[in-house]
Structures are given as C-alpha cells and as structure tokens.
Design an enzyme around this catalytic site. Structure first.
Site, PDB file in Angstrom:
ATOM      1  N   ARG A 108      30.735  36.210  60.525  1.00  0.00           N
ATOM      2  CA  ARG A 108      31.702  36.690  61.694  1.00  0.00           C
ATOM      3  C   ARG A 108      32.731  36.135  61.677  1.00  0.00           C
ATOM      4  O   ARG A 108      32.848  34.823  61.213  1.00  0.00           O
ATOM      5  CB  ARG A 108      30.597  36.602  63.025  1.00  0.00           C
ATOM      6  CG  ARG A 108      29.481  37.354  63.159  1.00  0.00           C
ATOM      7  CD  ARG A 108      30.209  38.871  63.700  1.00  0.00           C
ATOM      8  NE  ARG A 108      29.247  39.798  63.901  1.00  0.00           N
ATOM      9  CZ  ARG A 108      28.518  40.459  63.153  1.00  0.00           C
ATOM     10  NH1 ARG A 108      28.729  40.446  61.869  1.00  0.00           N
ATOM     11  NH2 ARG A 108      27.566  41.470  63.471  1.00  0.00           N
TER      12      ARG A 108
ATOM     13  N   GLU B 183      39.087  41.666  64.171  1.00  0.00           N
ATOM     14  CA  GLU B 183      38.888  42.868  63.506  1.00  0.00           C
ATOM     15  C   GLU B 183      38.745  44.016  64.563  1.00  0.00           C
ATOM     16  O   GLU B 183      38.170  43.770  65.669  1.00  0.00           O
ATOM     17  CB  GLU B 183      37.928  42.665  62.659  1.00  0.00           C
ATOM     18  CG  GLU B 183      36.701  42.493  63.238  1.00  0.00           C
ATOM     19  CD  GLU B 183      35.374  42.320  62.229  1.00  0.00           C
ATOM     20  OE1 GLU B 183      35.278  41.341  61.067  1.00  0.00           O
ATOM     21  OE2 GLU B 183      34.418  43.152  62.205  1.00  0.00           O
TER      22      GLU B 183
ATOM     23  N   HIS C 204      34.970  44.174  56.459  1.00  0.00           N
ATOM     24  CA  HIS C 204      33.582  44.192  56.899  1.00  0.00           C
ATOM     25  C   HIS C 204      32.586  45.240  56.256  1.00  0.00           C
ATOM     26  O   HIS C 204      32.064  46.194  57.006  1.00  0.00           O
ATOM     27  CB  HIS C 204      33.517  44.468  58.370  1.00  0.00           C
ATOM     28  CG  HIS C 204      32.454  43.858  59.385  1.00  0.00           C
ATOM     29  ND1 HIS C 204      32.410  43.257  60.506  1.00  0.00           N
ATOM     30  CD2 HIS C 204      31.031  43.668  58.871  1.00  0.00           C
ATOM     31  CE1 HIS C 204      31.311  42.736  60.739  1.00  0.00           C
ATOM     32  NE2 HIS C 204      30.514  43.156  59.800  1.00  0.00           N
TER      33      HIS C 204
HETATM   34  C1  GLV Z   1      26.999  43.386  60.010  1.00  0.00           C
HETATM   35  O1  GLV Z   1      27.844  42.595  60.068  1.00  0.00           O
HETATM   36  C2  GLV Z   1      25.880  43.058  60.484  1.00  0.00           C
HETATM   37  O2  GLV Z   1      25.880  42.343  61.810  1.00  0.00           O
HETATM   38  O3  GLV Z   1      25.048  43.892  60.481  1.00  0.00           O
END
Ligand code: GLV
Length: 332
Positions: A245, A274, A292
C-alpha cells in the site's frame, strides 16, 4: 399476483465489474451497477447506498463512520481486494455491518507481478524502453543500462503473509536468491523451509537486502514504515519494490534517496494518494511506476469479483460468509 412477489433486496456494486458477476448478483438482488470509470466520492456513495443492504467495494471506497451513520440499512460491504484499509472495521462491527475481503484468489498472480516489478526495476526495463522509443539508441556499449543482478542476490521481504511467501518461493526456487524476511510473527519451521526464508529483525532486513519487497498490510502502525531512517539503513545499490500500500513508504523521502544515489532504484505499484501520483516520483528516471495492477489478470480479477459477489449472496441469502473479517457480526 404481483402482491405475492417479494421485492429483491437492493445492493450497490460500487465499481464496475464483469457482466457475468452482475448476472450472478441479479439472480438474488436488485442490483445498481456503477458504470465503468465512475468512482463515487463519500457523499455520492452515501447517496447511492440509500436503501441498499449490501455493497461491493474496491480499495478506494471508504466504509467508515460517516457512511455507516448515513446508511442504517447496510448489512454487508464486500471488498474486491484482499487489503481492506478502506474499511473502519471497528466502526463496522459496532454498527453490525459485516466486512469481507478477497484473499487467496490473487496470491499467485500478485506474487508473479512482484517478481515482474523487481526484474523490471533492477534491470531498468522501462527506463531503457523509453530511451529506445525516444529514438536515442545510437550505439551499444558495455555499460549500457547496466542494472543490478537479480538471481543469486539477497531478497528481503517485509510482510510474510500468503503473498510474501509466494514471492519467497519464486525467488528462492526459481532465481536462487537467498531470502530473508521480517514479519509481525515468525513463520513456523516448515513454512520457512518451504520458502527457504530466514527470519531477521527489521534492521537486519534493511541492511542485508539487495532487493527489498514490501508486502505488508497497511495499518496506522505501518504508516511510513519505510521513511528516511529506514532508507538510510539500506544498501545504496539496493532496489525497493512496493506492491503493498502506498502509505507504507514516505514517497518524498524515497525521491530524495533516489536522487541522492542513496538507493539504486524503486518499483512502485501503489501510491499514497492514488490515483494521484506524487509529481516528484514522475521526475525520477530510476523508478518503475505502475497503476496498482499487481492482481490484474483476467482470471484473477474475475475470481476476486466472484468471491466478493459470493460473500454478498451467502450473507444476504443464508446468513453466512466465506471470507469474513468481523465474523462476530454474523447472527447478531
Ligand atoms: C490489492 O491491492 C488488494 O488488496 O487486493
């Protein structure tokens, strides 16, 4: 006749998902689907959620006190992601709202991407591709885009859950990398052996890693777990990869370290604000930036959405859940 028909419970699918997933939900629910590209603000989410008993959310959809207070009919929020830092779990539990996430189905795909980002970053893939596309390739030389070795070098993993372990197996077995890891709790000996990974302190991890992979869940305690102090403890030749994250890395400190040559390169798939990206990151050549996408393959994204849908169906039709985060809410 219509008097005998029961209205289906209403749910909101807060992000666009694949049509077969919507069809599956429509069997049980009156589904309000969000068009592709639309992201609701908190105020809009509250408006969309009026009268809804369930919601399928993505990581940017915050379910906290404001939404809970304004949407008293809500009974479940099913996250499309494994990470659930968009949920205020305590507030959801207090309000009797079940939270579910989407673990397991994305583990191997996300681990593949972790290795891809590590390789791309260490071997300067995007930097050299931009050079070529810009028509700047005039001759070959021995020191042309030389990067860091991946095979045989030491991989440090911060956060050794399912995804961290899947990365360790790839690195150790596929790339012959010695793997060191740090985690809240040490793995059992069998799991360590399967991953060929050695437990070390966070300070040892930072000092030993040729490549550091961040795979830990975000929490307030992990905010800026990698900041100037930690970056200063890493090898100046090291690569940092963040698929966890954004808030885990202090992006400004990272940019400073990269610009000053105190870190060789970084691969970043997740960002603190983001989808906004810290503009300073865009000015640094030795970073690989992706939006991401670590779990982004068609089968995996379909599996994530299906699991979230199955949680909604199981809870709202049978009072059970497949991957609950606050199971104490069930049956309350
Ligand atoms: C993506 O970042 C997730 O947490 O699935």
């Amino acid at each position: 006749m219509s008097d005998t028909l029961q209205a289906k419970p209403a749910i909101l699918v807060a992000r666009s998902v694949f049509e077969p997933v919507l069809d599956k939900l429509r069997v049980h629910f009156d589904v309000q689907a969000t068009p592709t590209g639309v992201v609701w603000s908190e105020a809009q989410l509250i408006e969309q959620l009026q009268g809804k008993v369930g919601v399928l959310t993505a990581g940017g959809d915050r379910i906290g006190p404001a939404v809970l207070a304004a949407c008293p009919q809500l009974r479940i929020a099913a996250n499309l992601a494994v990470g659930y830092n968009n949920f205020d779990l305590d507030a959801m539990s207090a309000a009797g709202v079940l939270a579910t996430n989407a673990p397991d189905v994305l583990t191997e795909t996300t681990a593949d991407f972790g290795m891809a980002l590590l390789l791309a970053t260490a071997r300067r893939l995007t930097e050299s591709e931009h050079f070529l596309r810009a028509g700047r390739w005039k001759e070959w030389s021995l020191d042309f885009f030389v990067g860091a070795e991946v095979h045989g070098s030491t991989l440090g993993i911060l956060g050794m859950g399912r995804i961290g372990q899947a990365i360790a197996r790839r690195a150790a077995h596929g790339f012959g990398m010695p793997v060191v890891y740090h985690n809240r709790s040490r793995l059992d000996a069998d799991t360590e052996a399967a991953c060929r990974a050695r437990y070390v302190s966070k300070a040892e991890l930072l000092a030993q890693a040729d490549h550091l992979m961040l795979v830990l869940p975000y929490s307030a305690a992990n905010h800026h777990a990698i900041a100037a102090t930690e970056l200063a403890q890493m090898k100046p030749t090291a690569t940092l990869v963040n698929i966890a994250r954004g808030g885990i890395v202090d992006e400004n400190a990272l940019v400073d370290a990269l610009k000053a040559g105190r870190l060789a390169a970084a691969g970043i798939d997740v960002f603190e604000g983001e989808p906004q990206v810290n503009p300073a990151l865009l000015t640094v050549p030795n970073v690989v930036l992706t939006p991401h996408i670590a779990s982004a393959t068609v089968p995996t994204r379909l599996a994530m959405a299906t699991l979230a849908a199955d949680n909604l169906i199981a809870y709202l039709t049978e009072g059970r859940a497949i991957t609950p985060l606050n199971p104490q809410v069930i049956g309350r």
